[in-house]
Every structure is written in structure tokens, then in C-alpha cells.
Design a protein around this motif. Structure first.
Motif, PDB file in Angstrom:
ATOM      1  N   GLU A  88    -110.210   5.297 -30.678  1.00  9.63           N
ATOM      2  CA  GLU A  88    -109.320   5.112 -31.833  1.00  9.63           C
ATOM      3  C   GLU A  88    -110.045   5.443 -33.126  1.00  9.63           C
ATOM      4  N   HIS A 123    -107.890  -4.825 -32.468  1.00  6.14           N
ATOM      5  CA  HIS A 123    -108.685  -3.602 -32.570  1.00  6.14           C
ATOM      6  C   HIS A 123    -109.223  -3.551 -33.990  1.00  6.14           C
ATOM      7  N   TYR A 168    -110.435   3.654 -40.759  1.00 10.53           N
ATOM      8  CA  TYR A 168    -109.921   2.821 -39.657  1.00 10.53           C
ATOM      9  C   TYR A 168    -109.159   1.630 -40.208  1.00 10.53           C
ATOM     10  N   HIS A 212    -105.703  -3.925 -36.322  1.00  8.68           N
ATOM     11  CA  HIS A 212    -104.364  -4.309 -35.875  1.00  8.68           C
ATOM     12  C   HIS A 212    -104.481  -5.150 -34.614  1.00  8.68           C
ATOM     13  N   GLU A 261    -102.746  -5.735 -30.774  1.00 12.02           N
ATOM     14  CA  GLU A 261    -101.853  -5.151 -29.769  1.00 12.02           C
ATOM     15  C   GLU A 261    -101.486  -6.232 -28.751  1.00 12.02           C
TER      16      GLU A 261
HETATM   17 ZN   LIG Z   1    -105.356  -0.053 -31.188  1.00 13.88          ZN
END
Ligand SMILES: [Zn+2]
Ligand SMILES: [Zn+2]
Ligand SMILES: [Zn+2]
Length: 345
Positions: free
Chosen positions: A195, A292, A303, A306, A308
Motif C-alpha cells: 500500500e 493500516h 500515505y 485507515h 479495514e
Molecule cells: Zn489498507
């Protein structure tokens, strides 16, 4: 012939087949409740503090105020609201001499699992899970996540801090007392690393954070679950689980270290509302959630942290394990609509 859709994640090289042929509705996944009887004594309950390793962090209730402390030698206070203990069987353990990465990662293929593995007891009340928790207690939980992140990310050998929660036996929770886990690792694991790399690439091309861009698009779209001044909640375009949703803060930041008290409380409230909707919609399903984030200063601009949430409503089998490609039988647009309706009801 109507073909199923193949969708790729915003960032990861991960594909999902949205296989709605079977046209299952999210409510088809409502759980049959089997009474889970807790055998024996809960080691995480108040009064059983001696059954666990000494707490590395405590929030104590003292004269109507919160005092932050830890367990001392033969002192295990019982007036705690949050209690963080080392895992009795840690996957990663601290090693006081290894200050530098070279002493931990010996080669491209070998290293020592040095880090931290903690259990965060979210409440003195056995069943106070986020969907039902009182907001002040849930706010303390989020504050505790941030405190542990601050402490662990400052250690020179820590490259990543994974903060996650397993809810329900089918989601891997072996203890039923409300708790989260925190694992600090000496390398950045694959998914957050991918990511971060994809976010950097997007930033270099567009001079813009990809998550800020996703927020803009999803706020106006059919996958929106909840939109408030602090966060958006949406079912991601390439959701791999039925009813999967992400909570993304509107304020750009790579991790939660700079959150104000008000932002922590707002996040707790959003989390509670979303998890309550999931619980009400499909009868309290098992789920995993995880943050994350990046603790690498270089990632600050590109970046965006967040959370999930992955409900455990389908079982991944041979195809998923064999290929890393997923089949989701519920369209994210349908999942979002159902969650939205449940919140508004
Ligand atoms: Zn993520
Ligand atoms: Zn308990
Ligand atoms: Zn951003």
C-alpha cells in the motif's frame, strides 16, 4: 451471457470476482447463534490480574479521573479501565540488545522475530465489545491504541505496528473477553508495504495522496456507508468480503499519532456506529478489523492511515489460497446500501 465483474484493489495487485450470479443478499449471511459457553475462569476479568503477565500499560480510574500507569512488582491494581499485557505466547518478543536492524534481519531470507506482542483488554466488562460499548470507554480504547503506537513505534527495532481485533471464535478470538492485539514487527509486512509503495507511486505521478482522492470519489458514490465531518466509511470498490467496509479519516495523516482528543472521540463514535450496523444487519457476525498505517517519516505526505473491517461471512477455500484472487458473492454497492439503511433505521 452476463459476465461477472473482475475488480482490482485501489492499490494492491489483488483481484476479486464479484460473483453476483448467486445473487445472495447480505442478510442471507445472518448468523445462526450458537450459545457460546465460557468454560472456567476468564483470565482477563477484574480480580484475575494475577493470572496474566504484569500490565505494561494501565488506565486507572482514580477520583473520577484517568491515571495512566503500569503494574508494579507485587501491585496489580483492580480499578483499571484499560489493561495492556504482554501476550503469554508471543509471536514476537523484545530483545534488549538488538538495537539495530542488522542484528535482527540476518539475510534476505532470515531474521529473528523480535518485537512486541500485546493483548489490550478493552474494558473491565467481559462483553463490552465496540458495537455495544459506552462511548467514553470506546474513546479510551482508541486512545490506548494511539498510546501503544507511540510507545512501540519509538523503539529503534520496530518497523511496523499492527493493531487489530478478532471478534468471535470463527474470527480467531480464543478468549471471549473484549480485547484487541498489538504486534510490533522488525519489518514492514507485505500488505502495508504494498500500500505504501503504491501510494508513493500515485503521489509521484499526481502530487496528491491516493486516499484523499479515494475519499473524494467514494463520498459521492454508491458505496458510501457514512459521511461525517471527521471520517468517511465505505465499502471498497474491490471488497473481498461481503459487507467489508473501511473507515478513512478525512484529515490527511500517515498514522494516528497526531490525533486530538476530539478526533479520537469522533473516530470511536464512527467505529461504534459502523460495527453496530454490521451487528444489527447480520446478527452479530464474527469479524476482524485492523489499522493500516505507516511510521516511516518519509511516508508522511503520501500515505494515509485507515481501518479495514472484514466480516467473516464466507469461507475462503482452495481458489483463494491457491491464487490470491478472491470471489465475493455480494456487490460492494449492495453491502453499502444495506449498511446505510441499517444506520438510518
Ligand atoms: Zn489498507
Ligand atoms: Zn472476562
Ligand atoms: Zn491523504
Amino acid at each position: 451471457m452476463v459476465y461477472n465483474e473482475l475488480r482490482k484493489d485501489y492499490l494492491l495487485n489483488r483481484w476479486v470476482v464479484i460473483a453476483t450470479e448467486r445473487s445472495r443478499r447480505p442478510t442471507d449471511f445472518a448468523q445462526q447463534k450458537t450459545e457460546q459457553t465460557q468454560n472456567g475462569v476468564c483470565p482477563l476479568c477484574v480480580g484475575n490480574e494475577h493470572m496474566t503477565p504484569p500490565a505494561v500499560m494501565l488506565y486507572l480510574k482514580q477520583n473520577g479521573e484517568i491515571k495512566k500507569d503500569r503494574d508494579h512488582e507485587d501491585m496489580r491494581p483492580k480499578n483499571w479501565l484499560i489493561r495492556v499485557i504482554p501476550n503469554l505466547y508471543p509471536a514476537f518478543s523484545p530483545y534488549k540488545y538488538a538495537e539495530y536492524r542488522e542484528e535482527i534481519m540476518k539475510s534476505e531470507y532470515f531474521g529473528y522475530a523480535i518485537g512486541h506482542h500485546e493483548v489490550l483488554i478493552e474494558s473491565p466488562n467481559h462483553n463490552e465489545n465496540p458495537a455495544d460499548a459506552e462511548l467514553p470507554q470506546l474513546t479510551l480504547l482508541v486512545e490506548a491504541y494511539v498510546d501503544r503506537l507511540r510507545d512501540l513505534s519509538a523503539k529503534p527495532y520496530v518497523q511496523y505496528v499492527s493493531i487489530f481485533r478478532n471478534y468471535g471464535r470463527d474470527a480467531g478470538a480464543s478468549l471471549s473477553h473484549a480485547h484487541s492485539q498489538i504486534i510490533a514487527t522488525p519489518i514492514v509486512p507485505r500488505i502495508p508495504a504494498e500500500e505504501v509503495a503504491a501510494s508513493k507511486k500515485f503521489y509521484d505521478q499526481h502530487q496528491k495522496c491516493v486516499f484523499c482522492d479515494i475519499i473524494e470519489k467514494e463520498t459521492d458514490g454508491p458505496r458510501l456507508v457514512l459521511d461525517n465531518p471527521h471520517s468517511v466509511v465505505f465499502a471498497p470498490y474491490a471488497s473481498v468480503h461481503p459487507l467489508e467496509f473501511w473507515v478513512v479519516p478525512k484529515k490527511h495523516a500517515a498514522n494516528m499519532l497526531e490525533l486530538s482528543k476530539a478526533e479520537i472521540e469522533a473516530f470511536a463514535e464512527t467505529l461504534k456506529t459502523s460495527l453496530k450496523a454490521l451487528k444489527d444487519l447480520v446478527n452479530d457476525p464474527p469479524y476482524n478489523y485492523g489499522f493500516h498505517l505507516s511510521i516511516n517519516r518519509e511516508a508522511r505526505d503520501y500515505y494515509h492511515w485507515h481501518l479495514e473491517v472484514y466480516p467473516r461471512l464466507s469461507i475462503w477455500a482452495g481458489f483463494e489460497k491457491n491464487t490470491g484472487m478472491y470471489i465475493n458473492t455480494v456487490k460492494p454497492e449492495t453491502s453499502a446500501a444495506e449498511l446505510r439503511k441499517t444506520i438510518q433505521a
